[in-house]
Design an enzyme around this catalytic site. Structure first.
Site, mmCIF file in Angstrom:
data_model
loop_
_atom_site.group_PDB
_atom_site.id
_atom_site.type_symbol
_atom_site.label_atom_id
_atom_site.label_comp_id
_atom_site.label_asym_id
_atom_site.label_seq_id
_atom_site.Cartn_x
_atom_site.Cartn_y
_atom_site.Cartn_z
ATOM 1 N N HIS A 38 15.584 36.741 -45.288
ATOM 2 C CA HIS A 38 14.388 36.792 -46.138
ATOM 3 C C HIS A 38 14.578 37.524 -47.454
ATOM 4 C CE1 HIS A 38 11.492 35.309 -43.085
ATOM 5 N NE2 HIS A 38 12.369 35.839 -42.249
ATOM 6 N N LYS A 75 0.327 41.687 -53.976
ATOM 7 C CA LYS A 75 1.569 41.700 -53.209
ATOM 8 C C LYS A 75 2.036 43.145 -53.141
ATOM 9 C CE LYS A 75 3.175 38.708 -56.290
ATOM 10 N NZ LYS A 75 3.566 37.617 -55.412
ATOM 11 N N ARG A 76 3.098 43.417 -52.375
ATOM 12 C CA ARG A 76 3.605 44.780 -52.359
ATOM 13 C C ARG A 76 4.025 45.205 -53.772
ATOM 14 N NH1 ARG A 76 4.541 47.331 -47.280
ATOM 15 N NH2 ARG A 76 5.492 48.975 -48.524
ATOM 16 N N LYS A 123 8.844 42.639 -58.488
ATOM 17 C CA LYS A 123 7.631 41.815 -58.520
ATOM 18 C C LYS A 123 6.879 41.975 -59.847
ATOM 19 C CE LYS A 123 7.162 41.942 -53.461
ATOM 20 N NZ LYS A 123 7.233 40.544 -52.983
ATOM 21 N N THR A 167 4.751 33.795 -50.508
ATOM 22 C CA THR A 167 3.821 32.966 -49.738
ATOM 23 C C THR A 167 2.404 33.106 -50.300
ATOM 24 O OG1 THR A 167 3.853 34.767 -48.124
ATOM 25 C CG2 THR A 167 5.037 32.762 -47.533
ATOM 26 N N LYS A 194 -0.803 30.415 -50.904
ATOM 27 C CA LYS A 194 -2.199 30.650 -50.499
ATOM 28 C C LYS A 194 -3.136 30.434 -51.684
ATOM 29 C CE LYS A 194 -0.495 33.874 -47.122
ATOM 30 N NZ LYS A 194 0.016 35.242 -46.961
#
Ligand code: 26W
Length: 810
Positions: free
Chosen positions: A354, A542-543, A548, A650, A654
């Site tokens: 992952h 998100k985290r 990110k 992911t 969504k």
């Protein structure tokens, strides 16, 4: 169940179990009553499902994961059992609202983020596709911490999710197993076989708690088995059984229970803690023992057929000890020889990777590992030895690569190598991610074992992430294309006919506005801030992590603010920027970014001169329940990771499914979203993965140059340096130095220009609502591919070799 039945059951529960009538009942009483009704119904199907699997000798899949991020389950069960509408009506009739009743359930937050939520989506899809697939995990007493924002700082509180009892779990003490740690191993030859005896080992009792996983409208109920650590000796036995290393029973008990005490809150950062290794072995050993036990009782067959009846998928390397532990059980307990045990193990186990972030790779020091797991270490050494020998003799062209490929080297055990060598399948979670594994991260292994490598692009359960959380949009979709999409998500493509239909566009817009109004109320309640539901809701959830790039987002927001300060009449569509993110407690930089966003938010939200054109919201304690409220309200989905870093993502799927438009880099599954919707229906920008990797390997990027030449960036960085956003002089200087002295590891400055241009294009596009809604509907129509039903179907047919096993035919 019909309304009348539900109502009678609630009344009877309140009277007989609680001794109260409806008028004295609380939301929680109603919640408990409903949970009992559901449990009774579920249990009937659960038993039938298990009996059916046993009778038909079905191959079983076990998904081993250190994380299952389930969120709340009551609504899932109500929906799956076709009881949602009647329950809503009954609850209303009794004077309650279903939403308030459902809120009584505590989120099961047994996961950090993407990896844990993926496991939960997979369970849902396996049950809904009638695949005999179960989860195997740890029943942490404390899930992922609760986040509070105090004086702009993240503060972590323990998440004691079990304090009111967990209504869905069933403790199964009779199915407990023992797991051994430490001590020394004595070997004796008996009857021509080596026997292994444990001396002074610590024995832990693993007690399973089973949670039913219901399928959608199909009466299938699979099992999520969560293990809890308990002491295997009681106080009396303890005092007789002198164990010299512990003089205090309570201390002993605590040290055992600690194993399943809490979830490690690190997302993508490996920390070689002994307790974490203990957790991993605890999960793996308990899980495998119970699988073998049920295999033997149900089939009475020899274990030689194990791999034709059992498939084990490991969720990243965290459970990769299944490889040596299965070897141990087959050899030491079942008296198999190495060759046969190895063949069964490798044919049973499959591994999913992952992440390619190097700091996330698990490597355990040999000393720590061998003292905690002495027998397992012997087996890992032997696996390594045989693997290296095999290359030396049978794959001569790879001889030079042996030091790089070895499982043990320089005193470290590389868990990814163990997982690759010990399994028949290795998969990445999006096309680009699998390509990077094949061609870069694991290229030698790929050359050695090309047939093992395959891609399984992630997915999400459309039942939860569309049907359940966005009933208004779901109804609209059904009114246009009928019901079938619920079971065949690819049918959503039929919506494409409505993409340009003005009346459908209008209705879809109304749904979006309705969801934005609902989120606006939540924002008001949580932060006191009033946001404009006509503004663009631009969502980054998100985290919190450097790659990110929440920093890129807030830099752009500050750029807009600075521009508006210069020219308050600047014509921009009002925007509400919404963030939700938890930082790992020890990740200093990520916590600074939270402080920075909150500080910028304070200045921007309270500045009247910009006429409410910008609002910045950071919602506290982002979790599944909050995600369910935010996602239906998103207009823009921020997926702006440094290309090559986000394995899949992911959240992108969504939000797409709920009609948000993606603003993203060419990274992870964003690329496949673009392939589906076409480049005109997505906003992409920034360096490509090849460009990023090229800079990493060959240099050629200088962040200082951008600081010197780009006035917008210079202003923002100077503001950071000069304390514009902080009360404290020192505040945010470290972000400044991180970008300039450490040459901007994640290319925030480098991608700023193209991000800003694309954001401007988003603004322009939103002005044309017909075009925007066409794009939005096009995204929903193409989102069927990203249902985890598709993903699970691929795992089932290509890796697990299992097919549908319909417990009941409808
Ligand atoms: C040992 C520390 C640690 C903890 C968690 C290392 C690595 C992890 C996970 C592998 C991180 C993770 O959640 N990865 C995410 O997995 C999602 C599901 O496949 C992907 O969609 C995300 O892109 C990926 O970051």
């Amino acid at each position: 169940m019909k309304e009348k039945e539900i109502q009678e059951a609630i009344n009877s529960h309140l009277e007989t179990k609680l001794g109260i009538s409806v008028k004295d009942a609380s939301n929680r009483d109603i919640f408990i009553a409903l949970s009992c009704i559901l449990t009774e119904k579920i249990n009937v199907d659960w038993k039938l499902t298990q009996e059916f699997y046993d009778k038909n000798n079905e191959k079983q899949v076990y998904y081993f994961s250190m994380e299952f991020l389930l969120g709340k389950l009551m609504k899932v069960h109500l929906l799956n059992l076709q009881m949602l509408e009647p329950a809503k009506k009954v609850v209303k009739k009794l004077g309650f609202t279903l939403d308030e009743v459902l809120a009584c359930e505590h989120d099961a937050g047994l996961g950090n983020g993407g990896l844990g939520r993926l496991a939960a989506c997979f369970l849902d899809s396996m049950a809904s596709l009638q695949i005999p697939g179960h989860g195997c995990g740890i029943r942490y007493k404390y899930g992922l911490f609760e986040q509070r924002l105090i004086n702009r700082n993240q503060v972590e509180l323990p998440d004691y999710w079990l304090k009111d009892d967990y209504v869905w779990e069933h403790r199964k003490p009779d199915e407990s197993v023992e797991v051994k740690f430490g001590g020394t191993i004595n070997m004796k030859e008996e009857n021509g076989r080596l026997q292994f005896y444990y001396e002074n080992a610590e024995t832990v009792r693993a007690v399973p708690f089973d949670v039913p996983i219901t399928g959608y409208n199909n009466q299938t109920v699979n099992t999520l088995r969560l293990w809890s650590a308990e002491s295997s000796i009681d106080a009396a036995a303890y005092s007789q059984n002198e164990l010299p290393q512990y003089n205090d029973y309570l201390e002993y008990k605590r040290s055992i229970e600690q194993i399943s005490e809490f979830l490690y809150p690190d997302d993508s950062h490996f920390e070689g803690k002994k307790l974490r290794l203990k957790q991993q072995y605890f999960l793996v050993s308990a899980g495998l023992q119970s699988i073998i036990r049920s295999f033997k009782t149900n089939y009475f067959k020899s274990l030689s057929e194990f791999s034709s009846k059992v498939a084990i998928q490991i969720n990243d390397t965290h459970p990769s000890l299944v490889v040596p532990e299965l070897m141990r059980l087959l050899m030491d307990e079942e008296e198999m020889g190495w060759e046969q045990a190895w063949s069964i193990t490798t044919q049973t186990v499959a591994y999913t990777n992952h992440t390619t972030l190097s700091e996330a790779l698990e490597t355990w020091p040999v000393d720590l590992f061998s003292s905690l797991l002495p027998r397992i270490y012997m087996i890992v050494e032997e696996i390594n030895e045989r693997f290296c020998q095999n290359i030396w003799f049978d794959h001569k062209q790879f001889r030079n690569e042996i030091p790089e490929l070895a499982i043990i080297s320089y005193g470290q055990i590389k868990m990814a190598h163990l997982a690759i060598v010990g399994s028949h399948s290795v998969n990445g979670v999006a096309k680009i991610h699998t390509d990077i594994l094949k061609n870069k991260e694991m290229k030698h292994f790929y050359r050695l074992y090309p047939a093992k490598f395959n891609n399984k692009t992630n997915g999400i359960t459309h039942r939860r992430w569309l049907l359940q959380i966005n009933p208004e949009l779901s109804r609209l979709i059904t009114s246009a294309i009928g019901n079938q999409w619920k079971e065949r998500p690819k049918d959503l493509i039929k919506l494409i006919r409505y993409a340009e239909d003005p009346s459908f566009q209008l209705k879809a817009k109304e749904v979006k506005t309705y969801n934005k109004q609902r989120l606006a109320r939540i924002i008001k309640a949580q932060t006191g801030l009033i946001v404009n539901d006509q503004s663009i809701f631009d969502v980054h959830i998100k985290r919190l992590h450097g790659y990110k790039r929440q920093l890129l987002n807030i830099f752009h927001i500050i750029y807009l603010y600075n521009t508006l300060k210069e020219n308050p009449d600047l014509d921009i569509i009002p925007r509400t920027f919404i963030f939700g993110a938890k930082a790992a407690p020890g990740y200093y930089f990520a916590k600074q970014v939270i402080r920075f966003i909150l500080s910028a938010a304070d200045i921007i939200n309270n500045d009247d001169t910009i006429q409410n054109k910008l609002k910045v919201v950071f919602l506290e304690n982002y979790n599944i329940t909050l995600a369910e409220k935010i996602i239906p309200a998103a207009d823009v989905s921020e997926q702006i990771s440094t290309a090559s870093k986000e394995a899949s993502g992911t959240g992108n799927m969504k939000m797409m499914m709920n009609g948000a438009l993606t603003l993203g880099t060419l990274d992870g599954a964003n690329i496949e979203i673009k392939d589906m919707v076409g480049e005109n229906n997505i906003f992409t920008f920034g360096l490509t993965s090849d460009e990023v990797l090229h800079f990493y390997h060959h240099g050629g990027y200088n962040a200082q140059d951008l600081y010197q030449t780009d006035e917008r960036l210079q202003s923002i960085l100077n503001q950071l340096h000069d304390g514009f956003f902080g009360n404290d002089e020192k505040d945010f200087k470290d972000i400044y130095y991180n970008l300039l002295s450490h040459n901007d590891e994640f290319f925030v400055l480098k991608d700023f220009n193209s991000y800003e241009e694309m954001q401007e294009f988003v603004d322009q596009t939103y002005r044309n609502q017909q075009k925007w809604m066409k794009m939005s509907i096009t995204n929903i129509a193409h989102s069927g591919k990203f249902s985890s039903d598709r993903t699970i179907h691929e795992y089932a047919s290509e890796i697990w070799k299992v097919s549908k096993s319909p417990v009941f035919s409808r």
